[in-house]
Each structure stands twice: as C-alpha cells, then as structure tokens.
Scaffold this motif. Structure first.
Motif, PDB file in Angstrom:
ATOM      1  N   ARG A   1       0.826  -1.206   0.000  1.00 35.60           N
ATOM      2  CA  ARG A   1       0.000   0.000   0.000  1.00 35.60           C
ATOM      3  C   ARG A   1       0.864   1.260   0.000  1.00 35.60           C
ATOM      4  NH1 ARG A   1      -5.271   0.559   1.425  1.00 35.60           N
ATOM      5  NH2 ARG A   1      -5.248  -1.577   2.219  1.00 35.60           N
ATOM      6  N   LYS A   2       1.990   1.220   0.726  1.00 36.76           N
ATOM      7  CA  LYS A   2       2.873   2.373   0.767  1.00 36.76           C
ATOM      8  C   LYS A   2       3.465   2.658  -0.599  1.00 36.76           C
ATOM      9  CE  LYS A   2       7.037   4.146   3.007  1.00 36.76           C
ATOM     10  NZ  LYS A   2       8.115   3.863   3.999  1.00 36.76           N
ATOM     11  N   SER A   3       3.842   1.626  -1.318  1.00 34.83           N
ATOM     12  CA  SER A   3       4.413   1.831  -2.648  1.00 34.83           C
ATOM     13  C   SER A   3       3.372   2.347  -3.628  1.00 34.83           C
ATOM     14  CB  SER A   3       5.015   0.514  -3.163  1.00 34.83           C
ATOM     15  OG  SER A   3       6.043   0.082  -2.302  1.00 34.83           O
ATOM     16  N   ARG A   4       2.128   1.924  -3.447  1.00 35.26           N
ATOM     17  CA  ARG A   4       1.090   2.380  -4.353  1.00 35.26           C
ATOM     18  C   ARG A   4       0.822   3.870  -4.169  1.00 35.26           C
ATOM     19  NH1 ARG A   4      -1.631  -2.632  -3.185  1.00 35.26           N
ATOM     20  NH2 ARG A   4      -2.998  -1.557  -1.719  1.00 35.26           N
ATOM     21  N   ARG A   5       0.979   4.350  -2.955  1.00 33.76           N
ATOM     22  CA  ARG A   5       0.770   5.775  -2.725  1.00 33.76           C
ATOM     23  C   ARG A   5       1.807   6.624  -3.453  1.00 33.76           C
ATOM     24  NH1 ARG A   5       0.078   4.612   3.034  1.00 33.76           N
ATOM     25  NH2 ARG A   5      -2.124   4.378   3.514  1.00 33.76           N
ATOM     26  N   GLU A   6       2.996   6.036  -3.689  1.00 36.76           N
ATOM     27  CA  GLU A   6       4.046   6.789  -4.363  1.00 36.76           C
ATOM     28  C   GLU A   6       3.812   6.882  -5.866  1.00 36.76           C
ATOM     29  OE1 GLU A   6       7.593   4.791  -3.334  1.00 36.76           O
ATOM     30  OE2 GLU A   6       7.535   5.350  -1.209  1.00 36.76           O
ATOM     31  N   SER A   7       2.887   6.129  -6.403  1.00 34.20           N
ATOM     32  CA  SER A   7       2.608   6.132  -7.835  1.00 34.20           C
ATOM     33  C   SER A   7       1.689   7.294  -8.187  1.00 34.20           C
ATOM     34  CB  SER A   7       1.970   4.804  -8.259  1.00 34.20           C
ATOM     35  OG  SER A   7       2.815   3.723  -7.918  1.00 34.20           O
ATOM     36  N   HIS A   8       1.921   7.857  -9.348  1.00 34.63           N
ATOM     37  CA  HIS A   8       1.093   8.970  -9.799  1.00 34.63           C
ATOM     38  C   HIS A   8      -0.239   8.441 -10.308  1.00 34.63           C
ATOM     39  CE1 HIS A   8      -0.164  12.616 -11.875  1.00 34.63           C
ATOM     40  NE2 HIS A   8       0.788  13.247 -11.228  1.00 34.63           N
ATOM     41  N   ASN A   9      -1.289   9.205 -10.100  1.00 33.94           N
ATOM     42  CA  ASN A   9      -2.622   8.751 -10.494  1.00 33.94           C
ATOM     43  C   ASN A   9      -2.800   8.666 -11.998  1.00 33.94           C
ATOM     44  OD1 ASN A   9      -3.412   8.569  -7.827  1.00 33.94           O
ATOM     45  ND2 ASN A   9      -4.284  10.625  -7.779  1.00 33.94           N
ATOM     46  N   LEU A  10      -1.968   9.376 -12.764  1.00 36.97           N
ATOM     47  CA  LEU A  10      -2.114   9.389 -14.213  1.00 36.97           C
ATOM     48  C   LEU A  10      -1.257   8.343 -14.914  1.00 36.97           C
ATOM     49  CD1 LEU A  10      -2.191  13.249 -14.887  1.00 36.97           C
ATOM     50  CD2 LEU A  10      -4.103  11.678 -14.585  1.00 36.97           C
ATOM     51  N   TYR A  11      -0.482   7.566 -14.162  1.00 37.42           N
ATOM     52  CA  TYR A  11       0.373   6.563 -14.802  1.00 37.42           C
ATOM     53  C   TYR A  11      -0.446   5.531 -15.568  1.00 37.42           C
ATOM     54  CZ  TYR A  11       4.619   8.154 -12.457  1.00 37.42           C
ATOM     55  OH  TYR A  11       5.699   8.886 -12.056  1.00 37.42           O
ATOM     56  N   GLY A  12      -1.597   5.170 -15.015  1.00 29.71           N
ATOM     57  CA  GLY A  12      -2.422   4.178 -15.697  1.00 29.71           C
ATOM     58  C   GLY A  12      -2.924   4.663 -17.037  1.00 29.71           C
ATOM     59  N   TYR A  13      -3.450   5.886 -17.074  1.00 21.92           N
ATOM     60  CA  TYR A  13      -3.955   6.440 -18.324  1.00 21.92           C
ATOM     61  C   TYR A  13      -2.835   6.574 -19.358  1.00 21.92           C
ATOM     62  CZ  TYR A  13      -7.918   7.662 -15.359  1.00 21.92           C
ATOM     63  OH  TYR A  13      -8.984   7.608 -14.492  1.00 21.92           O
ATOM     64  N   PHE A  14      -1.678   7.029 -18.903  1.00 23.36           N
ATOM     65  CA  PHE A  14      -0.550   7.173 -19.823  1.00 23.36           C
ATOM     66  C   PHE A  14      -0.101   5.819 -20.366  1.00 23.36           C
ATOM     67  CE2 PHE A  14       4.036   7.383 -20.656  1.00 23.36           C
ATOM     68  CZ  PHE A  14       4.067   8.407 -21.589  1.00 23.36           C
ATOM     69  N   THR A  15      -0.117   4.789 -19.517  1.00 27.50           N
ATOM     70  CA  THR A  15       0.285   3.451 -19.958  1.00 27.50           C
ATOM     71  C   THR A  15      -0.673   2.906 -21.007  1.00 27.50           C
ATOM     72  OG1 THR A  15       1.262   3.004 -17.792  1.00 27.50           O
ATOM     73  CG2 THR A  15       0.786   1.111 -19.188  1.00 27.50           C
ATOM     74  N   PHE A  16      -1.965   3.136 -20.822  1.00 26.20           N
ATOM     75  CA  PHE A  16      -2.940   2.662 -21.803  1.00 26.20           C
ATOM     76  C   PHE A  16      -2.765   3.372 -23.143  1.00 26.20           C
ATOM     77  CE2 PHE A  16      -5.751   1.931 -17.882  1.00 26.20           C
ATOM     78  CZ  PHE A  16      -5.199   0.669 -17.691  1.00 26.20           C
ATOM     79  N   VAL A  17      -2.517   4.674 -23.115  1.00 22.84           N
ATOM     80  CA  VAL A  17      -2.304   5.415 -24.360  1.00 22.84           C
ATOM     81  C   VAL A  17      -1.031   4.937 -25.046  1.00 22.84           C
ATOM     82  CG1 VAL A  17      -1.836   7.696 -25.341  1.00 22.84           C
ATOM     83  CG2 VAL A  17      -3.584   7.431 -23.573  1.00 22.84           C
ATOM     84  N   LEU A  18       0.036   4.738 -24.275  1.00 15.39           N
ATOM     85  CA  LEU A  18       1.290   4.250 -24.845  1.00 15.39           C
ATOM     86  C   LEU A  18       1.112   2.864 -25.438  1.00 15.39           C
ATOM     87  CD1 LEU A  18       4.341   4.583 -25.271  1.00 15.39           C
ATOM     88  CD2 LEU A  18       4.676   3.663 -22.970  1.00 15.39           C
ATOM     89  N   SER A  19       0.398   2.000 -24.758  1.00 15.80           N
ATOM     90  CA  SER A  19       0.146   0.651 -25.289  1.00 15.80           C
ATOM     91  C   SER A  19      -0.673   0.707 -26.565  1.00 15.80           C
ATOM     92  CB  SER A  19      -0.586  -0.185 -24.236  1.00 15.80           C
ATOM     93  OG  SER A  19       0.172  -0.309 -23.054  1.00 15.80           O
ATOM     94  N   ALA A  20      -1.658   1.606 -26.612  1.00 15.60           N
ATOM     95  CA  ALA A  20      -2.474   1.739 -27.832  1.00 15.60           C
ATOM     96  C   ALA A  20      -1.636   2.236 -28.998  1.00 15.60           C
ATOM     97  CB  ALA A  20      -3.642   2.681 -27.573  1.00 15.60           C
ATOM     98  N   LEU A  21      -0.723   3.164 -28.753  1.00 18.82           N
ATOM     99  CA  LEU A  21       0.149   3.670 -29.820  1.00 18.82           C
ATOM    100  C   LEU A  21       1.069   2.575 -30.347  1.00 18.82           C
ATOM    101  CD1 LEU A  21       1.130   7.173 -28.383  1.00 18.82           C
ATOM    102  CD2 LEU A  21      -0.305   6.728 -30.379  1.00 18.82           C
ATOM    103  N   LEU A  22       1.684   1.829 -29.439  1.00 14.60           N
ATOM    104  CA  LEU A  22       2.581   0.752 -29.869  1.00 14.60           C
ATOM    105  C   LEU A  22       1.816  -0.347 -30.592  1.00 14.60           C
ATOM    106  CD1 LEU A  22       4.886   0.446 -26.715  1.00 14.60           C
ATOM    107  CD2 LEU A  22       5.427   1.512 -28.910  1.00 14.60           C
ATOM    108  N   SER A  23       0.639  -0.692 -30.094  1.00 14.15           N
ATOM    109  CA  SER A  23      -0.170  -1.739 -30.734  1.00 14.15           C
ATOM    110  C   SER A  23      -0.615  -1.310 -32.127  1.00 14.15           C
ATOM    111  CB  SER A  23      -1.382  -2.064 -29.870  1.00 14.15           C
ATOM    112  OG  SER A  23      -0.995  -2.516 -28.598  1.00 14.15           O
ATOM    113  N   ALA A  24      -1.073  -0.069 -32.255  1.00 12.43           N
ATOM    114  CA  ALA A  24      -1.502   0.422 -33.558  1.00 12.43           C
ATOM    115  C   ALA A  24      -0.330   0.470 -34.541  1.00 12.43           C
ATOM    116  CB  ALA A  24      -2.124   1.809 -33.413  1.00 12.43           C
ATOM    117  N   GLY A  25       0.832   0.915 -34.071  1.00  6.62           N
ATOM    118  CA  GLY A  25       2.007   0.937 -34.936  1.00  6.62           C
ATOM    119  C   GLY A  25       2.437  -0.451 -35.362  1.00  6.62           C
ATOM    120  N   LEU A  26       2.389  -1.409 -34.429  1.00  5.99           N
ATOM    121  CA  LEU A  26       2.774  -2.783 -34.752  1.00  5.99           C
ATOM    122  C   LEU A  26       1.844  -3.391 -35.787  1.00  5.99           C
ATOM    123  CD1 LEU A  26       3.825  -5.450 -32.156  1.00  5.99           C
ATOM    124  CD2 LEU A  26       2.054  -6.005 -33.804  1.00  5.99           C
ATOM    125  N   VAL A  27       0.544  -3.307 -35.545  1.00  3.75           N
ATOM    126  CA  VAL A  27      -0.427  -3.896 -36.474  1.00  3.75           C
ATOM    127  C   VAL A  27      -0.361  -3.213 -37.839  1.00  3.75           C
ATOM    128  CG1 VAL A  27      -2.888  -4.238 -36.897  1.00  3.75           C
ATOM    129  CG2 VAL A  27      -1.946  -4.645 -34.620  1.00  3.75           C
TER     130      VAL A  27
END
Length: 281
Positions: free
Chosen positions: A98-124
């Motif tokens: 729980r302590k480590s999760r508090r250190e994570s930024h709330n926007l990391y998830g959204y950024f990761t999904f966008v980055l994954s979508a960009l890489l997936s679209a480029g790959l396909v």
C-alpha cells in the motif's frame, strides 16, 4: 515584496526571474511595491493595475499556478525516470504494498494505456502494410486471379489506435464497475487504473519488444511478433480475472459469472467498435 515592471504582479523580493511572466527582474529592473503603487495612481488605463490590498494567500496561489505551468527539460526527465521506475518496480513485484502504491502517480495508468495503444496500432499497421506489399508483389507473378488490397497507413494507424485504446480502457473500467456495483467494493478510479496498468508492466515490455522487431523485420519475424502481441493482450484478460477473484466477495453473486459477464461485455463492445471503425467508416 517587489513589483515586476513587465506584468505588474507582486513577486518575492529576492526573485531574479518573475514567476508570473518569466521576465528578468534582477538588479534594479524591479521596483518596490510602494513606489509602483504610487506611480499607478495617475495612469489613465487601470486595466492592469494591481490591487495592493490583495492578501498573501492569493499571491501564493498565483505563484503556485505559475510554477505548475512552467516546463523544463529536467522536469520532463525526472517525470520520465519516475515513470520508468514505476514500471520496473511493477515488473519485479506486481502486487506492491500500500505504501508503494501511494508513491505512484494517479495518471500513470492512463498514460500506460495510451502508450500501449500507440505501440499496438504501430505494430499492427506495420505488419499489415508489409504483408500487403508482399501480397501485391506475389500477385503480379501469379497466374491465378488475385484480389487487390489498399491500406492507407495513416488512416489504418488512427483506426487501430482508437480500437486498441478502447480495448485497453474497457478492461479496467469494467472491472471497476463490477467491483463497485456488484461486489460493493469502493476504489478510487484513478488509483485503480494505475494499479491495473502496473499489473501489465511486463506485458508492456513484451509489446515494446514486438514493436521494435516489427520495425526491423516485419515479414521474417511476423509470427514471433504476433505471438508476443497476443501474450501481451492476454495479460489484460488474466489481470481482469485475477482482480475479481482477489476481491473479497460478501455477496451471493458468483465471481465466475461476474468474470464471464465482464469478458462478454468487453468482447461485444470491442467487436461493435471495430465494426463501426473498419466497415462503416
């Protein structure tokens, strides 16, 4: 306190650069607050006259906003390093404390999904364009009737980006809704998105490797690239199921049926969106 002669805002007396407009106020370029106030009493235009009776709290808020809006290379480097450190920690230990999760930024998830979508679209897109060119080359020397395909890389990439963005966002969103409305478990949406994305940090590494390989040898390494890509996509499904089974279920609803319902809803929505993108548009 002193006054910036460029933007007419109050700034700290020891400031060398105005935090409001970025002008150089070192030395004698900035004048004391009282002198500025007296000089503005007879100005014809009062549009930019500073209210010297404003309290220090308003000034602190304005300075804070200016600092938040400022952007430097070092700040961007620090944020990128912190994000990479977040992914590395998640790859080593997906179920962080729980302590480590508090250190994570709330926007990391959204950024990761966008980055994954960009890489997936480029790959396909890369694989599809390469296979289309190879097919056209072979069809020219073939005696059998052939069907011609035309793929516009930019349009194809944008459509795939929207499709994969929907794919990545729907899984954590559906899991969040099931937890909230069916299992009666409360979660902060932003934190939940970040945790879900962190659980797939290793999958993002596989996707990045597949994307790089697709740029180097899209035809020769097409099968390994697609296998890595499928493993990456499967990790989101596994995370979806695991997130529901790890949740305490105090209701009468069977977790298995909740998983099947969420997977079915995800598949139906993604297929509908893909149909609208590629067949209707």
């Amino acid at each position: 306190m002193k006054i910036c002669i460029y933007c007419h805002n109050r700034i700290p007396k020891e400031a060398l650069i105005c935090p409001m407009c970025g002008s150089d106020v070192s030395g004698s370029e900035a004048i004391p607050q009282d002198a500025f106030y007296q000089s503005t009493l007879f100005e014809e235009s009062t549009e930019h006259i500073l209210d010297v009776m404003a309290d220090d709290e308003a000034y602190s808020e304005a300075t804070s906003r200016a600092e938040k809006q400022s952007f430097t290379f070092n700040e961007a480097k620090h944020k990128a390093t912190r994000y990479i450190r977040f992914l590395w920690k998640k790859m080593k230990d997906p179920a962080e404390t729980r302590k480590s999760r508090r250190e994570s930024h709330n926007l990391y998830g959204y950024f990761t999904f966008v980055l994954s979508a960009l890489l997936s679209a480029g790959l396909v897109t890369r694989i599809a364009v390469a296979l289309t060119k190879q097919y056209d080359l072979l069809s020219q020397i073939s005696l059998l009737p052939s069907v011609t395909f035309q793929i516009e890389p930019v349009v194809w990439f944008m459509k795939n980006f929207l499709l994969f963005l929907t794919f990545y966002y729907l899984y954590p969103l559906l899991a969040y809704l099931i937890k909230t409305f069916f299992l009666h478990r409360r979660h902060a949406l932003h934190n939940w998105m970040t945790q879900y994305a962190g659980m797939n940090a290793f999958g993002l590494l596989l996707l990045s490797a597949a994307f790089v390989i697709s740029l180097i040898a899209p035809i020769l390494m097409a099968i390994p690239v697609l296998l890595l890509f499928l493993v990456h996509l499967s990790s989101y499904l596994v995370t979806f199921i695991a997130s529901l089974y790890q949740t305490i279920n105090e209701t009468k609803r069977d977790t298995l049926y909740l998983c099947l319902g969420g997977i079915s809803a995800h598949l139906l929505l993604v297929m509908t969106f893909a149909y609208l993108l590629f067949l209707k548009m």
